[in-house]
Design a protein around this motif. Structure first.
Motif, PDB file in Angstrom:
ATOM      1  N   GLU A 181      23.904  -7.772 -12.233  1.00 39.91           N
ATOM      2  CA  GLU A 181      24.161  -6.376 -12.576  1.00 39.91           C
ATOM      3  C   GLU A 181      23.122  -5.472 -11.922  1.00 39.91           C
ATOM      4  OE1 GLU A 181      24.599  -5.569 -16.750  1.00 39.91           O
ATOM      5  OE2 GLU A 181      26.012  -7.234 -17.021  1.00 39.91           O
ATOM      6  N   VAL A 182      23.606  -4.449 -11.221  1.00 34.17           N
ATOM      7  CA  VAL A 182      22.740  -3.450 -10.601  1.00 34.17           C
ATOM      8  C   VAL A 182      23.358  -2.078 -10.798  1.00 34.17           C
ATOM      9  CG1 VAL A 182      21.732  -4.984  -8.853  1.00 34.17           C
ATOM     10  CG2 VAL A 182      23.821  -3.735  -8.331  1.00 34.17           C
ATOM     11  N   LEU A 183      22.545  -1.053 -10.684  1.00 34.27           N
ATOM     12  CA  LEU A 183      23.015   0.326 -10.750  1.00 34.27           C
ATOM     13  C   LEU A 183      23.421   0.755  -9.342  1.00 34.27           C
ATOM     14  CD1 LEU A 183      20.131   1.693 -12.986  1.00 34.27           C
ATOM     15  CD2 LEU A 183      22.463   1.153 -13.712  1.00 34.27           C
ATOM     16  N   VAL A 184      24.619   1.310  -9.208  1.00 33.17           N
ATOM     17  CA  VAL A 184      25.101   1.696  -7.888  1.00 33.17           C
ATOM     18  C   VAL A 184      25.593   3.138  -7.890  1.00 33.17           C
ATOM     19  CG1 VAL A 184      25.748  -0.658  -7.228  1.00 33.17           C
ATOM     20  CG2 VAL A 184      27.442   0.831  -8.302  1.00 33.17           C
ATOM     21  N   TYR A 185      25.589   3.733  -6.724  1.00 33.67           N
ATOM     22  CA  TYR A 185      26.177   5.043  -6.467  1.00 33.67           C
ATOM     23  C   TYR A 185      26.901   4.914  -5.135  1.00 33.67           C
ATOM     24  CZ  TYR A 185      26.586  10.028  -5.482  1.00 33.67           C
ATOM     25  OH  TYR A 185      27.067  11.286  -5.197  1.00 33.67           O
ATOM     26  N   GLU A 186      28.164   5.245  -5.109  1.00 36.29           N
ATOM     27  CA  GLU A 186      29.000   5.088  -3.922  1.00 36.29           C
ATOM     28  C   GLU A 186      28.890   3.676  -3.351  1.00 36.29           C
ATOM     29  OE1 GLU A 186      28.007   8.404  -1.334  1.00 36.29           O
ATOM     30  OE2 GLU A 186      29.137   9.799  -2.614  1.00 36.29           O
TER      31      GLU A 186
END
Length: 172
Positions: free
Chosen positions: A136-141
């Motif tokens: 799990e990681v935080l993503v943007y676009e």
């Protein structure tokens, strides 16, 4: 600019040889290698860095890295949900910044310049937090974000551009 006036050149010396060492050097020990009173492991590499000196590198798994970051960034006895959040943030930050020291031939450092890492005897909650948030990681676009975090902000926060000479990120 930085002018380097000295160069560190390692030599292997014993009763039979005096040999200049070059390239990546593998260092293995029967016992744990201790640095500043902390046992880091038995296997390392000594590599040339971009400053003309040498850096000691340890190659470890990502989960082992996180298990050495979590207790030193948030505290081993933090609530499980806080440990899970820290695991996701620390993993995201590490992935986003994994090329930070590319010119020096390694990924991340072990100090507050990166994320504090120290090998630690793990409690069950840290193991569980890492396992429960695996991948799990935080993503943007569809890309990992630069997941800044800090130990204390004194109750004040600011945009990235107010703290560093970088652009503001739309996801903050």
């Amino acid at each position: 600019k930085k002018i380097i006036k000295q160069k560190i050149i390692p030599y292997l010396t014993n009763q039979y040889t005096y040999q200049k060492l070059d390239g990546n050097i593998s260092i293995n020990s029967k016992e744990e290698i201790q640095i500043n009173g902390i046992n880091y492991g038995k296997n390392f590499y000594l590599i040339k860095d971009s400053y003309g000196s040498w850096t000691l590198i340890q190659k470890i798994s990502f989960d082992k890295y996180l298990s050495g970051v979590l207790p030193h960034e948030i505290g081993a006895n933090s609530p499980i949900e806080s440990l899970k959040a820290q695991a996701v943030i620390a993993r995201t930050w590490a992935i986003y910044n994994s090329n930070r020291f590319k010119s020096d031939n390694f990924h991340l450092c072990i100090t507050t310049q990166c994320q504090v890492y120290k090998p630690t005897v793990l409690n069950q909650n840290i193991k569980q937090a890492i396992k429960d948030t695996e991948n799990e990681v935080l993503v943007y676009e569809d890309q990992p974000i630069n997941a800044f975090y800090h130990a204390s902000n004194g109750g004040i926060s600011a945009n990235a551009s107010e703290s560093w000479k970088i652009k503001d990120y739309p996801y903050f």
